[in-house]
Design a protein around this motif. Sequence first.
Motif, PDB file in Angstrom:
ATOM      1  N   UNK A   1      18.859  -8.256  -2.186  1.00 38.10           N
ATOM      2  CA  UNK A   1      18.849  -9.656  -1.760  1.00 38.10           C
ATOM      3  C   UNK A   1      17.487 -10.322  -1.945  1.00 38.10           C
ATOM      4  N   UNK A   2      16.453  -9.523  -2.207  1.00 41.38           N
ATOM      5  CA  UNK A   2      15.091 -10.033  -2.374  1.00 41.38           C
ATOM      6  C   UNK A   2      14.657 -10.839  -1.155  1.00 41.38           C
ATOM      7  N   UNK A   3      14.816 -10.172  -0.008  1.00 37.70           N
ATOM      8  CA  UNK A   3      14.442 -10.760   1.275  1.00 37.70           C
ATOM      9  C   UNK A   3      13.375  -9.883   1.919  1.00 37.70           C
ATOM     10  N   UNK A   4      12.304 -10.500   2.363  1.00 37.04           N
ATOM     11  CA  UNK A   4      11.257  -9.805   3.099  1.00 37.04           C
ATOM     12  C   UNK A   4      11.391 -10.114   4.585  1.00 37.04           C
ATOM     13  N   UNK A   5      11.275  -9.092   5.393  1.00 38.12           N
ATOM     14  CA  UNK A   5      11.242  -9.267   6.839  1.00 38.12           C
ATOM     15  C   UNK A   5       9.949  -8.633   7.349  1.00 38.12           C
ATOM     16  N   UNK A   6       9.177  -9.428   8.053  1.00 39.18           N
ATOM     17  CA  UNK A   6       7.846  -9.009   8.477  1.00 39.18           C
ATOM     18  C   UNK A   6       7.837  -8.743   9.965  1.00 39.18           C
TER      19      UNK A   6
ATOM     20  N   UNK B   1       0.081 -17.035  -1.349  1.00 37.31           N
ATOM     21  CA  UNK B   1      -0.035 -15.618  -1.029  1.00 37.31           C
ATOM     22  C   UNK B   1       0.435 -15.378   0.400  1.00 37.31           C
ATOM     23  N   UNK B   2       1.244 -14.320   0.580  1.00 33.90           N
ATOM     24  CA  UNK B   2       1.717 -13.920   1.903  1.00 33.90           C
ATOM     25  C   UNK B   2       1.215 -12.504   2.153  1.00 33.90           C
ATOM     26  N   UNK B   3       0.588 -12.301   3.305  1.00 31.96           N
ATOM     27  CA  UNK B   3      -0.024 -11.006   3.607  1.00 31.96           C
ATOM     28  C   UNK B   3       0.456 -10.521   4.971  1.00 31.96           C
ATOM     29  N   UNK B   4       0.848  -9.252   5.037  1.00 35.12           N
ATOM     30  CA  UNK B   4       1.303  -8.674   6.293  1.00 35.12           C
ATOM     31  C   UNK B   4       0.974  -7.195   6.370  1.00 35.12           C
ATOM     32  N   UNK B   5       1.098  -6.657   7.568  1.00 36.15           N
ATOM     33  CA  UNK B   5       0.799  -5.244   7.784  1.00 36.15           C
ATOM     34  C   UNK B   5       2.029  -4.355   7.683  1.00 36.15           C
ATOM     35  N   UNK B   6       3.153  -4.857   8.139  1.00 38.01           N
ATOM     36  CA  UNK B   6       4.345  -4.013   8.154  1.00 38.01           C
ATOM     37  C   UNK B   6       5.585  -4.870   8.011  1.00 38.01           C
TER      38      UNK B   6
ATOM     39  N   UNK C   1      10.699   0.227   3.424  1.00 36.50           N
ATOM     40  CA  UNK C   1       9.774   0.039   4.540  1.00 36.50           C
ATOM     41  C   UNK C   1       8.366  -0.041   3.962  1.00 36.50           C
ATOM     42  N   UNK C   2       7.713  -1.174   4.156  1.00 38.90           N
ATOM     43  CA  UNK C   2       6.412  -1.417   3.528  1.00 38.90           C
ATOM     44  C   UNK C   2       5.301  -1.496   4.557  1.00 38.90           C
ATOM     45  N   UNK C   3       4.116  -1.101   4.116  1.00 38.20           N
ATOM     46  CA  UNK C   3       2.902  -1.259   4.911  1.00 38.20           C
ATOM     47  C   UNK C   3       1.809  -1.858   4.031  1.00 38.20           C
ATOM     48  N   UNK C   4       1.021  -2.717   4.639  1.00 37.67           N
ATOM     49  CA  UNK C   4      -0.111  -3.355   3.936  1.00 37.67           C
ATOM     50  C   UNK C   4       0.358  -4.010   2.639  1.00 37.67           C
ATOM     51  N   UNK C   5       1.173  -5.033   2.776  1.00 33.53           N
ATOM     52  CA  UNK C   5       1.772  -5.653   1.592  1.00 33.53           C
ATOM     53  C   UNK C   5       1.207  -7.054   1.347  1.00 33.53           C
ATOM     54  N   UNK C   6       1.308  -7.462   0.097  1.00 27.89           N
ATOM     55  CA  UNK C   6       0.895  -8.801  -0.331  1.00 27.89           C
ATOM     56  C   UNK C   6       1.982  -9.348  -1.250  1.00 27.89           C
TER      57      UNK C   6
ATOM     58  N   UNK D   1       0.819  -1.202   0.000  1.00 21.04           N
ATOM     59  CA  UNK D   1       0.000   0.000   0.000  1.00 21.04           C
ATOM     60  C   UNK D   1       0.851   1.248   0.000  1.00 21.04           C
ATOM     61  N   UNK D   2       1.990   1.201   0.687  1.00 21.82           N
ATOM     62  CA  UNK D   2       2.966   2.281   0.647  1.00 21.82           C
ATOM     63  C   UNK D   2       4.350   1.696   0.899  1.00 21.82           C
ATOM     64  N   UNK D   3       5.349   2.271   0.250  1.00 22.10           N
ATOM     65  CA  UNK D   3       6.729   1.827   0.408  1.00 22.10           C
ATOM     66  C   UNK D   3       7.631   3.050   0.465  1.00 22.10           C
ATOM     67  N   UNK D   4       8.539   3.060   1.425  1.00 24.15           N
ATOM     68  CA  UNK D   4       9.425   4.200   1.625  1.00 24.15           C
ATOM     69  C   UNK D   4      10.869   3.732   1.569  1.00 24.15           C
ATOM     70  N   UNK D   5      11.663   4.393   0.731  1.00 23.12           N
ATOM     71  CA  UNK D   5      13.102   4.171   0.696  1.00 23.12           C
ATOM     72  C   UNK D   5      13.747   5.409   1.310  1.00 23.12           C
ATOM     73  N   UNK D   6      14.345   5.248   2.480  1.00 20.28           N
ATOM     74  CA  UNK D   6      14.809   6.400   3.249  1.00 20.28           C
ATOM     75  C   UNK D   6      15.991   7.099   2.598  1.00 20.28           C
ATOM     76  N   UNK D   7      16.926   6.336   2.049  1.00 19.94           N
ATOM     77  CA  UNK D   7      18.064   6.937   1.360  1.00 19.94           C
ATOM     78  C   UNK D   7      18.326   6.166   0.081  1.00 19.94           C
ATOM     79  N   UNK D   8      18.927   6.845  -0.894  1.00 22.02           N
ATOM     80  CA  UNK D   8      19.215   6.196  -2.174  1.00 22.02           C
ATOM     81  C   UNK D   8      20.332   5.166  -2.039  1.00 22.02           C
TER      82      UNK D   8
END
Length: 209
Positions: free
Chosen positions: A134-139, A122-127, A106-111, A93-100
Amino acid sequence: MHQRQYDNLTNLQKSMLPGSVHDYLIRALRIIFPITIVAIVTFLILSPLTGNDELSFVLDKDQVDLAPERLKVTDALYRGEDSKGRPFSVKAGSAVQKTSDTPILDMEDFVGRIILNSGPAILTGQRGTYNLNDEIMRVEGPLDYKSQAGYEFTASNVEIRLQNQNIESFGTVNGKTKFGTFSANKLIGDLGKRTIILEGNARLTVNRR
């Protein structure tokens, strides 16, 4: 005009007589004003057509507050492939990259959607966070997992390696399969092979037929 009458006129009256300097000035202005008005109107009409869509400005670096967020995207969608060339995607739903310099979102409401040997899941989380390199998700908090094969679980504080479809939780897990339910303090698994290891207070309840 007779000389006597001319002598009796005031200087102002004399300056307004035909042929005077004032008379010539009025005639000139009658020509100049219309030309000037036409030129201004023409400029106002044509300037939007010929101008460039650029805006130049100068900011005083001592007066400017730097934004705390480098990049923020709503309805963000990221795609990739696992080690076997199968596509996966992460939508937030929103993604923030703090520095280039930091490839962490940092993700919120992701699928997340992945393709397994048994079909999609399907994997669903809030934050959570997503590492672009590295294509690694940390929930953070609970993660809901559902597969087409018929098994699902909810785990907390999870790390998912999308390249090899490995998953590890650092909190409790509760789930169910076609054969029963299970729970534990921790889960380690290979989603592609449908194998999981339960650690700490592991419990498995088999459905009776």
